[in-house]
Design an enzyme around this catalytic site. Structure first.
Site, PDB file in Angstrom:
ATOM      1  N   ARG A  68      -1.219  -6.797  14.066  1.00 14.94           N
ATOM      2  CA  ARG A  68      -1.682  -5.831  13.064  1.00 14.94           C
ATOM      3  C   ARG A  68      -2.614  -6.493  12.041  1.00 14.94           C
ATOM      4  O   ARG A  68      -3.574  -5.888  11.589  1.00 14.94           O
ATOM      5  CB  ARG A  68      -0.474  -5.180  12.368  1.00 14.94           C
ATOM      6  CG  ARG A  68       0.180  -4.126  13.265  1.00 14.94           C
ATOM      7  CD  ARG A  68       1.625  -3.842  12.908  1.00 14.94           C
ATOM      8  NE  ARG A  68       1.814  -3.339  11.582  1.00 14.94           N
ATOM      9  CZ  ARG A  68       2.905  -3.560  10.856  1.00 14.94           C
ATOM     10  NH1 ARG A  68       3.899  -4.276  11.335  1.00 14.94           N
ATOM     11  NH2 ARG A  68       3.007  -3.047   9.665  1.00 14.94           N
ATOM     12  N   ARG A  95      11.944  -1.642  10.752  1.00  8.06           N
ATOM     13  CA  ARG A  95      10.817  -0.938  11.360  1.00  8.06           C
ATOM     14  C   ARG A  95      10.429  -1.630  12.654  1.00  8.06           C
ATOM     15  O   ARG A  95      10.281  -2.847  12.700  1.00  8.06           O
ATOM     16  CB  ARG A  95       9.633  -0.956  10.370  1.00  8.06           C
ATOM     17  CG  ARG A  95       9.030   0.403  10.159  1.00  8.06           C
ATOM     18  CD  ARG A  95       7.934   0.347   9.136  1.00  8.06           C
ATOM     19  NE  ARG A  95       6.650   0.056   9.757  1.00  8.06           N
ATOM     20  CZ  ARG A  95       5.486   0.286   9.150  1.00  8.06           C
ATOM     21  NH1 ARG A  95       5.468   0.782   7.933  1.00  8.06           N
ATOM     22  NH2 ARG A  95       4.353   0.005   9.747  1.00  8.06           N
ATOM     23  N   LYS A 148       0.821  -1.216   0.000  1.00  4.96           N
ATOM     24  CA  LYS A 148       0.000   0.000   0.000  1.00  4.96           C
ATOM     25  C   LYS A 148       0.856   1.268   0.000  1.00  4.96           C
ATOM     26  O   LYS A 148       0.617   2.174  -0.807  1.00  4.96           O
ATOM     27  CB  LYS A 148      -0.903  -0.086   1.235  1.00  4.96           C
ATOM     28  CG  LYS A 148      -1.633   1.134   1.644  1.00  4.96           C
ATOM     29  CD  LYS A 148      -2.520   0.799   2.833  1.00  4.96           C
ATOM     30  CE  LYS A 148      -1.761   0.489   4.119  1.00  4.96           C
ATOM     31  NZ  LYS A 148      -1.158   1.629   4.793  1.00  4.96           N
ATOM     32  N   ARG A 173      -9.094   3.848   9.238  1.00  2.45           N
ATOM     33  CA  ARG A 173      -8.850   2.448   9.578  1.00  2.45           C
ATOM     34  C   ARG A 173      -9.958   1.879  10.451  1.00  2.45           C
ATOM     35  O   ARG A 173      -9.932   0.698  10.766  1.00  2.45           O
ATOM     36  CB  ARG A 173      -7.544   2.362  10.358  1.00  2.45           C
ATOM     37  CG  ARG A 173      -6.368   1.796   9.556  1.00  2.45           C
ATOM     38  CD  ARG A 173      -5.257   1.738  10.522  1.00  2.45           C
ATOM     39  NE  ARG A 173      -4.122   0.953  10.226  1.00  2.45           N
ATOM     40  CZ  ARG A 173      -3.030   1.377   9.599  1.00  2.45           C
ATOM     41  NH1 ARG A 173      -2.996   2.555   9.062  1.00  2.45           N
ATOM     42  NH2 ARG A 173      -1.987   0.602   9.496  1.00  2.45           N
ATOM     43  N   ARG A 230      10.798  -6.866   4.970  1.00  3.42           N
ATOM     44  CA  ARG A 230      10.942  -5.436   5.266  1.00  3.42           C
ATOM     45  C   ARG A 230      11.614  -5.241   6.626  1.00  3.42           C
ATOM     46  O   ARG A 230      12.406  -4.321   6.814  1.00  3.42           O
ATOM     47  CB  ARG A 230       9.563  -4.761   5.252  1.00  3.42           C
ATOM     48  CG  ARG A 230       9.631  -3.266   5.485  1.00  3.42           C
ATOM     49  CD  ARG A 230       8.315  -2.599   5.194  1.00  3.42           C
ATOM     50  NE  ARG A 230       7.371  -2.742   6.301  1.00  3.42           N
ATOM     51  CZ  ARG A 230       6.103  -2.341   6.256  1.00  3.42           C
ATOM     52  NH1 ARG A 230       5.613  -1.810   5.168  1.00  3.42           N
ATOM     53  NH2 ARG A 230       5.315  -2.495   7.289  1.00  3.42           N
TER      54      ARG A 230
END
Ligand code: AMP
Length: 190
Positions: free
Chosen positions: A144, A133, A13, A88, A127
């Site tokens: 999540r 992150r 996204k 969200r 990632r």
């Protein structure tokens, strides 16, 4: 044009939102990036958001709506923008609609990037290696994903019922997905 980009964590996204915003010449507004910046700067918002971010939980609606409303009120967003990561929750979606309609505007298009869970978890773990992150740990990823199903799936229904939703296949290379995104947006605009 006000566009909302929705997709599970790891769906690509963020990458696609940057490309599309650039193509359309509108600001890209990522609420996740805004919160991470606030956190890095140690601002009051950053301190408030820190635990939610690290645990993969949603920051409370009132905080998010205020943050986005302030950003939308700036001059560069007057002709439109691309919202990435907001709304969200159903409450955020309803408050966004209210905010825009009070100003004679509306959400013009909602894009949902669809990717299967195995693929998004694989991308997130990659990632985590590349970007480090803080919320890309296996535990937080699972939280999540869960939060996405519970809180964000109803947002998709909300927009679908208003015929604002377009689903896009998020599998394949970033270039392949970008081509699909572009096709959907131009189909909608013409
Ligand atoms: P993202 O970069 O979009 O994956 O967002 C990273 C994190 O920021 C999320 O896991 C939440 O903790 C927080 N966040 C971002 N956008 C929102 C939102 N619209 N509502 C609540 N929390 C958010």
């Amino acid at each position: 044009m006000y566009i909302v980009f929705i997709g599970p964590p790891g769906s690509g996204k963020g990458t696609q939102a940057v490309i599309l915003a650039e193509q359309l010449g509108i600001p890209h507004l990522s609420t996740g990036a805004m919160l991470r910046t606030a956190h890095d700067e140690g601002s009051a918002l950053g301190r408030l958001a820190a635990d939610f971010l690290l645990q993969g939980k949603l920051v409370p609606d009132d905080v998010m709506v205020q943050l986005v409303a302030e950003r939308l009120s700036r001059r560069d967003c007057q002709a439109g923008c691309l919202l990435d990561g907001f709304p969200r929750t159903l409450t955020q979606a309803q408050l966004l609609d209210r905010y825009l309609s009070e100003r004679g505007r509306q959400v013009d298009l909602v894009l949902e990037l669809v990717a299967d869970e195995e693929e998004v978890v694989r991308r997130l773990l990659r990632r985590a290696d590349l970007e480090g992150r803080a919320d890309d740990t296996p535990d937080t990823i699972s939280r999540r994903m869960h939060v996405y199903q519970r809180e964000t799936a109803p947002v998709l229904d909300y927009y679908d019922r208003r015929s604002q939703l377009m689903r896009i296949d998020g599998h394949g290379t970033p270039e392949e997905v970008a081509a699909r995104v572009q096709q959907s947006v131009s189909a909608r605009r013409h």
